[in-house]
Design a protein around this motif. Structure first.
Motif, PDB file in Angstrom:
ATOM      1  N   TYR A 271       0.855  -1.189   0.000  1.00  0.00           N
ATOM      2  CA  TYR A 271       0.000   0.000   0.000  1.00  0.00           C
ATOM      3  C   TYR A 271       0.890   1.236   0.000  1.00  0.00           C
ATOM      4  CZ  TYR A 271      -4.605  -2.098   0.830  1.00  0.00           C
ATOM      5  OH  TYR A 271      -5.794  -2.775   0.689  1.00  0.00           O
ATOM      6  N   LYS A 272       0.517   2.232  -0.813  1.00  0.00           N
ATOM      7  CA  LYS A 272       1.252   3.489  -0.867  1.00  0.00           C
ATOM      8  C   LYS A 272       0.278   4.650  -0.739  1.00  0.00           C
ATOM      9  CE  LYS A 272       5.419   2.327  -3.475  1.00  0.00           C
ATOM     10  NZ  LYS A 272       6.312   2.755  -4.573  1.00  0.00           N
ATOM     11  N   GLY A 273       0.719   5.698  -0.056  1.00  0.00           N
ATOM     12  CA  GLY A 273      -0.130   6.864   0.106  1.00  0.00           C
ATOM     13  C   GLY A 273       0.654   8.152   0.025  1.00  0.00           C
ATOM     14  N   ALA A 274      -0.013   9.197  -0.463  1.00  0.00           N
ATOM     15  CA  ALA A 274       0.534  10.547  -0.454  1.00  0.00           C
ATOM     16  C   ALA A 274      -0.427  11.428   0.331  1.00  0.00           C
ATOM     17  CB  ALA A 274       0.710  11.083  -1.868  1.00  0.00           C
ATOM     18  N   ARG A 358       9.276  17.789  -8.227  1.00  0.00           N
ATOM     19  CA  ARG A 358       8.385  17.229  -7.209  1.00  0.00           C
ATOM     20  C   ARG A 358       7.287  16.395  -7.871  1.00  0.00           C
ATOM     21  NH1 ARG A 358       8.350  19.638  -2.143  1.00  0.00           N
ATOM     22  NH2 ARG A 358       6.091  19.487  -1.972  1.00  0.00           N
ATOM     23  N   ARG A 359       6.745  16.899  -8.970  1.00  0.00           N
ATOM     24  CA  ARG A 359       5.711  16.163  -9.688  1.00  0.00           C
ATOM     25  C   ARG A 359       6.227  14.799 -10.134  1.00  0.00           C
ATOM     26  NH1 ARG A 359       5.495  15.638 -14.972  1.00  0.00           N
ATOM     27  NH2 ARG A 359       3.571  14.874 -15.955  1.00  0.00           N
ATOM     28  N   LEU A 360       7.431  14.759 -10.698  1.00  0.00           N
ATOM     29  CA  LEU A 360       7.985  13.507 -11.183  1.00  0.00           C
ATOM     30  C   LEU A 360       8.228  12.519 -10.047  1.00  0.00           C
ATOM     31  CD1 LEU A 360      10.517  14.859 -13.839  1.00  0.00           C
ATOM     32  CD2 LEU A 360       8.326  13.714 -14.264  1.00  0.00           C
ATOM     33  N   VAL A 361       8.674  13.025  -8.904  1.00  0.00           N
ATOM     34  CA  VAL A 361       8.928  12.143  -7.763  1.00  0.00           C
ATOM     35  C   VAL A 361       7.628  11.507  -7.280  1.00  0.00           C
ATOM     36  CG1 VAL A 361       9.664  12.067  -5.357  1.00  0.00           C
ATOM     37  CG2 VAL A 361      11.039  13.309  -7.028  1.00  0.00           C
ATOM     38  N   VAL A 362       6.554  12.317  -7.149  1.00  0.00           N
ATOM     39  CA  VAL A 362       5.279  11.779  -6.665  1.00  0.00           C
ATOM     40  C   VAL A 362       4.709  10.775  -7.658  1.00  0.00           C
ATOM     41  CG1 VAL A 362       2.915  12.345  -6.019  1.00  0.00           C
ATOM     42  CG2 VAL A 362       4.785  13.821  -5.293  1.00  0.00           C
ATOM     43  N   LEU A 363       4.721  11.127  -8.944  1.00  0.00           N
ATOM     44  CA  LEU A 363       4.209  10.203  -9.957  1.00  0.00           C
ATOM     45  C   LEU A 363       4.991   8.891  -9.955  1.00  0.00           C
ATOM     46  CD1 LEU A 363       3.510  12.552 -13.007  1.00  0.00           C
ATOM     47  CD2 LEU A 363       1.827  11.240 -11.714  1.00  0.00           C
ATOM     48  N   GLY A 364       6.294   8.982  -9.833  1.00  0.00           N
ATOM     49  CA  GLY A 364       7.103   7.772  -9.793  1.00  0.00           C
ATOM     50  C   GLY A 364       6.808   6.928  -8.569  1.00  0.00           C
ATOM     51  N   PHE A 365       6.541   7.597  -7.449  1.00  0.00           N
ATOM     52  CA  PHE A 365       6.255   6.894  -6.202  1.00  0.00           C
ATOM     53  C   PHE A 365       4.949   6.113  -6.291  1.00  0.00           C
ATOM     54  CE2 PHE A 365       4.145   7.135  -1.973  1.00  0.00           C
ATOM     55  CZ  PHE A 365       5.008   6.323  -1.262  1.00  0.00           C
ATOM     56  N   LEU A 366       3.905   6.732  -6.849  1.00  0.00           N
ATOM     57  CA  LEU A 366       2.577   6.119  -6.883  1.00  0.00           C
ATOM     58  C   LEU A 366       2.354   5.230  -8.101  1.00  0.00           C
ATOM     59  CD1 LEU A 366       0.411   9.163  -5.724  1.00  0.00           C
ATOM     60  CD2 LEU A 366       1.271   7.257  -4.327  1.00  0.00           C
ATOM     61  N   ALA A 367       3.167   5.408  -9.134  1.00  0.00           N
ATOM     62  CA  ALA A 367       2.945   4.663 -10.385  1.00  0.00           C
ATOM     63  C   ALA A 367       3.006   3.161 -10.185  1.00  0.00           C
ATOM     64  CB  ALA A 367       3.977   5.093 -11.428  1.00  0.00           C
ATOM     65  N   GLU A 368       3.807   2.698  -9.245  1.00  0.00           N
ATOM     66  CA  GLU A 368       3.951   1.264  -9.026  1.00  0.00           C
ATOM     67  C   GLU A 368       2.612   0.599  -8.738  1.00  0.00           C
ATOM     68  OE1 GLU A 368       6.508  -1.880  -6.258  1.00  0.00           O
ATOM     69  OE2 GLU A 368       6.569   0.275  -5.834  1.00  0.00           O
ATOM     70  N   ILE A 369       1.760   1.277  -7.966  1.00  0.00           N
ATOM     71  CA  ILE A 369       0.447   0.716  -7.645  1.00  0.00           C
ATOM     72  C   ILE A 369      -0.500   0.858  -8.830  1.00  0.00           C
ATOM     73  CG2 ILE A 369      -1.532   0.807  -6.091  1.00  0.00           C
ATOM     74  CD1 ILE A 369       1.035  -0.211  -4.780  1.00  0.00           C
ATOM     75  N   VAL A 370      -0.526   2.025  -9.446  1.00  0.00           N
ATOM     76  CA  VAL A 370      -1.443   2.252 -10.574  1.00  0.00           C
ATOM     77  C   VAL A 370      -1.227   1.201 -11.654  1.00  0.00           C
ATOM     78  CG1 VAL A 370      -2.129   3.864 -12.382  1.00  0.00           C
ATOM     79  CG2 VAL A 370      -1.581   4.719 -10.100  1.00  0.00           C
ATOM     80  N   GLU A 387      -2.305  13.888 -11.101  1.00  0.00           N
ATOM     81  CA  GLU A 387      -1.870  15.179 -11.648  1.00  0.00           C
ATOM     82  C   GLU A 387      -2.754  16.300 -11.109  1.00  0.00           C
ATOM     83  OE1 GLU A 387       0.690  15.876 -13.498  1.00  0.00           O
ATOM     84  OE2 GLU A 387       1.169  14.250 -14.895  1.00  0.00           O
ATOM     85  N   ASP A 388      -4.051  16.049 -11.009  1.00  0.00           N
ATOM     86  CA  ASP A 388      -4.968  17.061 -10.489  1.00  0.00           C
ATOM     87  C   ASP A 388      -4.677  17.367  -9.033  1.00  0.00           C
ATOM     88  OD1 ASP A 388      -7.429  18.728 -10.761  1.00  0.00           O
ATOM     89  OD2 ASP A 388      -8.209  17.310  -9.271  1.00  0.00           O
ATOM     90  N   GLU A 389      -4.393  16.333  -8.254  1.00  0.00           N
ATOM     91  CA  GLU A 389      -4.044  16.540  -6.841  1.00  0.00           C
ATOM     92  C   GLU A 389      -2.767  17.366  -6.710  1.00  0.00           C
ATOM     93  OE1 GLU A 389      -5.725  15.773  -4.233  1.00  0.00           O
ATOM     94  OE2 GLU A 389      -7.118  14.174  -4.768  1.00  0.00           O
ATOM     95  N   LEU A 390      -1.788  17.074  -7.542  1.00  0.00           N
ATOM     96  CA  LEU A 390      -0.528  17.818  -7.496  1.00  0.00           C
ATOM     97  C   LEU A 390      -0.732  19.267  -7.897  1.00  0.00           C
ATOM     98  CD1 LEU A 390       1.829  15.128  -9.035  1.00  0.00           C
ATOM     99  CD2 LEU A 390       1.905  15.992  -6.689  1.00  0.00           C
ATOM    100  N   ALA A 391      -1.622  19.501  -8.845  1.00  0.00           N
ATOM    101  CA  ALA A 391      -1.913  20.872  -9.255  1.00  0.00           C
ATOM    102  C   ALA A 391      -2.536  21.668  -8.117  1.00  0.00           C
ATOM    103  CB  ALA A 391      -2.851  20.868 -10.463  1.00  0.00           C
ATOM    104  N   ARG A 392      -3.333  21.012  -7.291  1.00  0.00           N
ATOM    105  CA  ARG A 392      -3.923  21.688  -6.124  1.00  0.00           C
ATOM    106  C   ARG A 392      -2.846  22.070  -5.131  1.00  0.00           C
ATOM    107  NH1 ARG A 392      -9.019  17.744  -4.613  1.00  0.00           N
ATOM    108  NH2 ARG A 392      -9.899  17.577  -6.714  1.00  0.00           N
ATOM    109  N   GLU A 393      -1.828  21.195  -4.992  1.00  0.00           N
ATOM    110  CA  GLU A 393      -0.736  21.510  -4.066  1.00  0.00           C
ATOM    111  C   GLU A 393       0.017  22.745  -4.532  1.00  0.00           C
ATOM    112  OE1 GLU A 393       3.534  19.812  -2.479  1.00  0.00           O
ATOM    113  OE2 GLU A 393       2.483  18.770  -4.081  1.00  0.00           O
TER     114      GLU A 393
END
Length: 396
Positions: A271-274, A358-370, A387-393
């Motif tokens: 399980y992975k979470g951001a 930062r965007r690339l790091v988060v996408l890389g982190f969560l991509a394994e589950i997707v 991507e939408d969540e990251l845009a809000r950040e």
């Protein structure tokens, strides 16, 4: 349907326990918890119990009242390949209750209030190339549900449960994977902000069968999806994956239980979470039990969390119990942290601006589950949601 209860052992002179136990020995393992079809056998949670102490139970209060909600709160739309069998099951009609036993008050009430549970059955030997998609849209108010998903012998299929709209929803999902079947069940929670969703998923996997179970939680005020899987047959396998992205004020939770019961079984839990925003919270509790007859077991569970902003908090509790020494391997791991400064430095040193890095790091982190879901259209949708969540950040 008869109740199944467990009486706690009392100890003279014992005092209250922080896990919510009174003058008795508190439940020590997940397998010892009370199970019953009768809501009256459960006390209302106080928040001190081991399985409720990390949950904002005040926000789930409506789910602890044994009263029927209005009809039609959840609009259901099923898109399925030809050959899927759909029926309605009253309590006592097989296979309803073959696997599922409520283990908390909310799931017991949902069992009782769902008088006719929908059955999705993949016939023996069928191979569905396209997923079975169940769209569940809340229109506001309280709703109870019990759903049965059965993959008969040597069947192959994917079932996607998509949750959206507004509701206060208690949901049971009973999953039966017969000999040699391969079943993927994906539960996507993309509720409106005010929604509350407490789900209990219980599964049994038979000989040489495989269950891939994926929990994806993005939307909702409080979302608690707890999968419980029994690897009952020789050579059975479970792949339990989860992805969550918690925003300000959101509580996203999963309590995972994997019981290795048969011989030569395999379990993989990841399980992975951001998390981002003030009050963003995630809770993951992973329990793995390797039973006394589960020789040849190979099992591993892990939880990884990435905290993106101040004010967010992730709780991660892995547990492993082994009752036989004759196994191939078992382990667990947990890690929660912020961005890896070295990763950011590496990317920025190559001319990538910090926001993009930062965007690339988060996408890389969560991509394994997707990428484990196996439904290309849903995977693309989830990447867009990230991507939408990251845009809000960035917009904060």
């Amino acid at each position: 349907m008869s109740s199944v209860t467990q009486a706690p052992a009392t100890i003279p002179g014992a005092k209250g326990h922080t896990d919510g136990a009174g003058a008795f020995v508190p439940v020590q393992t997940r397998d010892e918890r009370l199970r019953s079809y009768d809501p009256s056998d459960f006390d209302a949670p106080t928040g001190r119990e081991v399985n409720w102490k990390h949950t904002p139970i005040d926000k789930l209060a409506a789910l602890f009242v044994d009263e029927a909600g209005p009809h039609g709160v959840i609009e259901v739309d099923v898109h399925a390949p030809d050959g899927l069998v759909q029926q309605r099951l009253t309590a006592g009609t097989a296979p309803r209750g073959e696997v599922f036993q409520p283990d908390d008050l909310a799931s017991a009430i949902a069992w009782k209030q769902e008088t006719e549970a929908p059955l999705l059955r993949i016939p023996a030997g069928a191979e569905f190339a396209e997923p079975i998609v169940v769209n569940l849209k809340g229109t506001g108010g309280l709703a109870h549900a019990h759903v049965v998903i059965e993959a008969e012998a040597n069947a192959h299929a994917t079932v996607v449960l998509r949750h959206a709209g507004a509701a206060i929803h208690a949901q049971n999902v009973e999953i039966i994977v017969r000999d040699g079947a391969h079943l993927t069940v994906v539960s996507v929670q993309n509720w409106d902000d005010e929604s509350v969703h407490a789900a209990s998923h219980q599964a049994r996997v038979a000989r040489d069968a495989t269950l891939r179970h994926v929990v994806v939680s993005f939307g909702g005020g409080v979302v608690r999806v707890n999968p419980s899987v029994e690897l009952a047959g020789t050579g059975s396998r479970a792949e339990l994956y989860g992805l969550s992205y918690s925003d300000a004020g959101q509580h996203l939770e999963s309590q995972v239980y994997l019981h290795h019961k048969g011989t030569d079984t395999t379990g993989d839990v990841l399980y992975k979470g951001a998390l981002q925003g003030a009050g963003a919270r995630s809770v993951w509790i992973g329990d793995v039990l390797i039973g006394p007859d589960a020789v040849g077991t190979d099992s591993y569970e892990a939880n990884r969390n990435l905290v993106l902003t101040d004010g967010a908090r992730a709780e991660s509790i892995p547990n492993l119990e082994i009752q036989t020494g004759d196994i191939r391997g078992a382990g667990h791991a947990s890690a929660t942290g912020r961005f890896d400064d070295e990763q950011l430095f590496y990317l920025q040193a190559r001319g990538i601006e910090e926001a993009e890095a930062r965007r690339l790091v988060v996408l890389g982190f969560l991509a394994e589950i997707v990428q484990k879901i196996g439904v290309p259209s849903l995977e693309a949708e989830l990447f867009a949601a990230i991507e939408d969540e990251l845009a809000r950040e960035v917009a904060r």
